[in-house]
Design an enzyme around this catalytic site. Structure first.
Site, PDB file in Angstrom:
ATOM      1  N   ASN A 147       8.780  -6.831  -0.961  1.00  0.00           N
ATOM      2  CA  ASN A 147       7.377  -7.242  -0.900  1.00  0.00           C
ATOM      3  C   ASN A 147       6.678  -6.338   0.113  1.00  0.00           C
ATOM      4  O   ASN A 147       7.302  -5.482   0.753  1.00  0.00           O
ATOM      5  CB  ASN A 147       7.280  -8.735  -0.517  1.00  0.00           C
ATOM      6  CG  ASN A 147       5.888  -9.296  -0.711  1.00  0.00           C
ATOM      7  OD1 ASN A 147       5.253  -9.039  -1.735  1.00  0.00           O
ATOM      8  ND2 ASN A 147       5.378 -10.042   0.246  1.00  0.00           N
ATOM      9  N   LYS A 148       5.383  -6.527   0.239  1.00  0.00           N
ATOM     10  CA  LYS A 148       4.546  -5.720   1.137  1.00  0.00           C
ATOM     11  C   LYS A 148       5.190  -5.540   2.505  1.00  0.00           C
ATOM     12  O   LYS A 148       5.763  -6.481   3.071  1.00  0.00           O
ATOM     13  CB  LYS A 148       3.196  -6.429   1.280  1.00  0.00           C
ATOM     14  CG  LYS A 148       2.174  -5.747   2.171  1.00  0.00           C
ATOM     15  CD  LYS A 148       1.891  -4.323   1.791  1.00  0.00           C
ATOM     16  CE  LYS A 148       1.515  -4.152   0.347  1.00  0.00           C
ATOM     17  NZ  LYS A 148       1.562  -2.723  -0.092  1.00  0.00           N
ATOM     18  N   ARG A 200       3.269   3.871  -9.577  1.00  0.00           N
ATOM     19  CA  ARG A 200       3.812   3.264  -8.349  1.00  0.00           C
ATOM     20  C   ARG A 200       5.244   2.809  -8.650  1.00  0.00           C
ATOM     21  O   ARG A 200       5.504   2.211  -9.690  1.00  0.00           O
ATOM     22  CB  ARG A 200       2.952   2.084  -7.866  1.00  0.00           C
ATOM     23  CG  ARG A 200       1.526   2.524  -7.495  1.00  0.00           C
ATOM     24  CD  ARG A 200       0.758   1.418  -6.791  1.00  0.00           C
ATOM     25  NE  ARG A 200       1.297   1.166  -5.460  1.00  0.00           N
ATOM     26  CZ  ARG A 200       0.942   0.135  -4.695  1.00  0.00           C
ATOM     27  NH1 ARG A 200       0.075  -0.749  -5.143  1.00  0.00           N
ATOM     28  NH2 ARG A 200       1.461  -0.012  -3.488  1.00  0.00           N
ATOM     29  N   GLY A 230      -1.113  -5.565  -6.453  1.00  0.00           N
ATOM     30  CA  GLY A 230      -0.411  -6.841  -6.584  1.00  0.00           C
ATOM     31  C   GLY A 230       0.491  -6.731  -7.798  1.00  0.00           C
ATOM     32  O   GLY A 230       0.042  -6.348  -8.878  1.00  0.00           O
ATOM     33  N   ASP A 255       7.204  -8.173  -4.995  1.00  0.00           N
ATOM     34  CA  ASP A 255       7.010  -7.060  -5.925  1.00  0.00           C
ATOM     35  C   ASP A 255       8.243  -6.830  -6.789  1.00  0.00           C
ATOM     36  O   ASP A 255       8.163  -6.270  -7.883  1.00  0.00           O
ATOM     37  CB  ASP A 255       6.657  -5.783  -5.164  1.00  0.00           C
ATOM     38  CG  ASP A 255       5.264  -5.878  -4.570  1.00  0.00           C
ATOM     39  OD1 ASP A 255       5.134  -6.488  -3.493  1.00  0.00           O
ATOM     40  OD2 ASP A 255       4.315  -5.398  -5.213  1.00  0.00           O
ATOM     41  N   GLN A 287      -4.953  -5.730   3.121  1.00  0.00           N
ATOM     42  CA  GLN A 287      -5.179  -6.686   2.024  1.00  0.00           C
ATOM     43  C   GLN A 287      -5.347  -8.120   2.536  1.00  0.00           C
ATOM     44  O   GLN A 287      -6.015  -8.920   1.882  1.00  0.00           O
ATOM     45  CB  GLN A 287      -4.004  -6.665   1.037  1.00  0.00           C
ATOM     46  CG  GLN A 287      -3.830  -5.358   0.282  1.00  0.00           C
ATOM     47  CD  GLN A 287      -2.828  -4.439   0.967  1.00  0.00           C
ATOM     48  OE1 GLN A 287      -2.614  -4.521   2.180  1.00  0.00           O
ATOM     49  NE2 GLN A 287      -2.231  -3.552   0.218  1.00  0.00           N
TER      50      GLN A 287
END
Lengths: 341, 341
Positions: A249-250, A93, A51, A239, A198
């Protein structure tokens, strides 16, 4: 039973980093104490902590560990240790900008000190402040967003932008929690969010723990649900929000935004200001490609034939024209989002 | 190593039904021989055999088993056995129209006979004919579709509309096979297709076995891939095409169609004529809701907290305006698809 209205996912305690081990959820809710930067880097890589806001604070704490544990005799030696830890954290990351923001803040706190002892104190109070600020920002952006949530709404989300994605309270789920705290009845539609699940593992767990009504779906059912009026709003985290206001984002977020648009369901992003990247435009962002095994193997069980090639991008990019509003701790941004790109 | 250019997923052999057990794939490629209608019904329900054309033929064979195994002394008694078997087959799964078509054909073959002996012969040759016709139809529709596939194309599909979804050769993957047989280089982009993972387990397995290049992705990555030019065409199968030409297919198909449309990637459906339902419009079709455990548990491992509510629709509906063409054994249908609704 833990309450995610008040729990802390990451915290700085007596010169150690304490974090919930999210790889064990939903089976077991356990925490780990980390005392070396290498352990924090490993935890970020393995998604023990994940996250964007949570890894921003965790990475800062990783740098802080290098400072408080350093045996450097002077600031010059300490600066070397700090730069090594920062560089280690940055390598974990690539996509979430909060990580780089967090590392920079901890690094600056250490390097502007005049003595090793001062650096230790400064960096400790800096990361503790970041921890508190994160929760405060989420409570503020949650309240800002909750004003747009109606009593009885079902909110579609993606991944986990909850307490477990932040120090506490959550971003997208912070909006849900703020609406609940205002006395609104809110339900959440939770896509499982393959490959790392998730949604199923973390978001469903948070919501069940807090007694907030939710329904889990496969990622394949998002379009069908929207087409059948099963969601009133979409709220996701981010993100990185670039200078030209694309939302990273994801993976799976972009397709939710397209489908929400088709069915006139407003698509909102909930993210603290630390998620904004005023330096880069969307074409300059590196999207992390993760291991094939995340897709081919689920909980130790192989679900695809051996040797099959896999593409596993961890994030995607949603263009600003699909976003109806961005909830931040400074208030709600509406199109064109004060874009500077 | 099996070749899915020539293998049979379901076949009628000496009064028994032989079928590949797809629940064991991709780990093991094994077949089962079934001799009672109840066994066939159970195999359809548990998705030992799945895919609209395959379950159409399997269900017909289930009825045929009732006839060839019946100890009825006369046609009146036999008709009772046939109707019981037909009703059992119809109760297995509600969405694929081929199942109802297959049952009706086997039932009619039995009931128009004048003796029990004649019924046994008629029904056996009827289901053997259906088996052959299915492969022949797929080869024809594959050729029809392959004309629209260019050398070098990457084709995005959904679920498994391959040899394993039919008696043999496949519908969407039949188009891929026909293009390969014409000497075209074709790659396939395979979404894993949660919850039952037919993309990962079956489509990837078929393509690897046949040496056709493929890449597996999470269902969440479909939009990202299309946005990044990673697919040139979409080809999917169908479980039912209604009178008003809505396409019912595996959950996740609709969102692929919306995303393909946004990125101007043509979306095609490959389906034999037996998939067309000229009686119903799209609002009259029952979408099967399957067990919560399909989503919450993967290969025996729980991936979501106990007690979380799950919605698990197995199919979705794609409106005709998103479909660029339907490949059938009679040729390619273009909008408005000769819609009779």
């Amino acid at each position: 039973v833990v309450s995610f209205f008040t729990s802390r996912t990451v915290s700085w305690e007596d010169g150690e980093v304490r974090m919930v081990d999210q790889t064990k959820l939903p089976g077991r809710f356990v925490s780990a104490s980390l005392s070396r930067p290498e352990e924090v880097a490993d935890a970020i890589r393995r998604m023990v902590v994940r996250g964007a806001p949570a890894i921003g604070v965790a990475a800062a704490m990783g740098v802080a560990l290098a400072v408080v544990r350093s045996d450097a005799p002077d600031m010059k030696a300490l600066a070397g240790h700090v730069r090594a830890a920062s560089s280690l954290m940055r390598s974990t990351r690539p996509t979430a900008v909060n990580l780089f923001w967090g590392v920079e803040r901890a690094e600056a706190a250490a390097l502007r000190s005049r003595s090793v002892r001062e650096a230790r104190e400064r960096v400790s109070s800096e990361v503790k402040a970041m921890e508190e600020e994160d929760v405060a920002a989420n409570r503020l952006l949650g309240k800002a967003g909750a004003r747009l949530i109606d009593n009885g709404d079902t909110i579609l989300t993606q991944c986990n932008a909850g307490a477990l994605a932040t120090v506490g309270y959550g971003t997208a789920l912070g909006v849900v929690r703020a609406a609940v705290e205002e006395g609104k009845l809110v339900k959440v539609l939770v896509p499982e969010t393959r490959p790392a699940l998730q949604g199923a593992r973390l978001t469903a767990f948070e919501l069940l723990s807090d007694g907030i009504e939710c329904t889990l779906i496969s990622d394949t059912a998002v379009g069908h649900m929207l087409a059948n009026g099963r969601a009133d709003k979409v709220v996701v985290g981010a993100d990185r929000i670039t200078r030209d206001r694309w939302v990273f984002n994801k993976i799976g977020t972009y397709q939710e935004a397209v489908l929400a648009d088709r069915h006139s369901v407003p698509f909102y992003v909930a993210a603290p200001v630390s998620t904004f990247d005023e330096k880069k435009t969307h074409d300059q962002v590196v999207i992390e490609e993760r291991a094939a095994e995340e897709v081919a193997v689920v909980k130790g069980r192989r679900v695809a034939p051996k040797g099959v090639p896999v593409a596993n991008p961890a994030f995607d990019a949603t263009p600003p024209e699909l976003v109806k509003g961005i909830f931040t701790e400074k208030g709600v941004l509406y199109p064109p989002f004060g874009a500077s790109g």
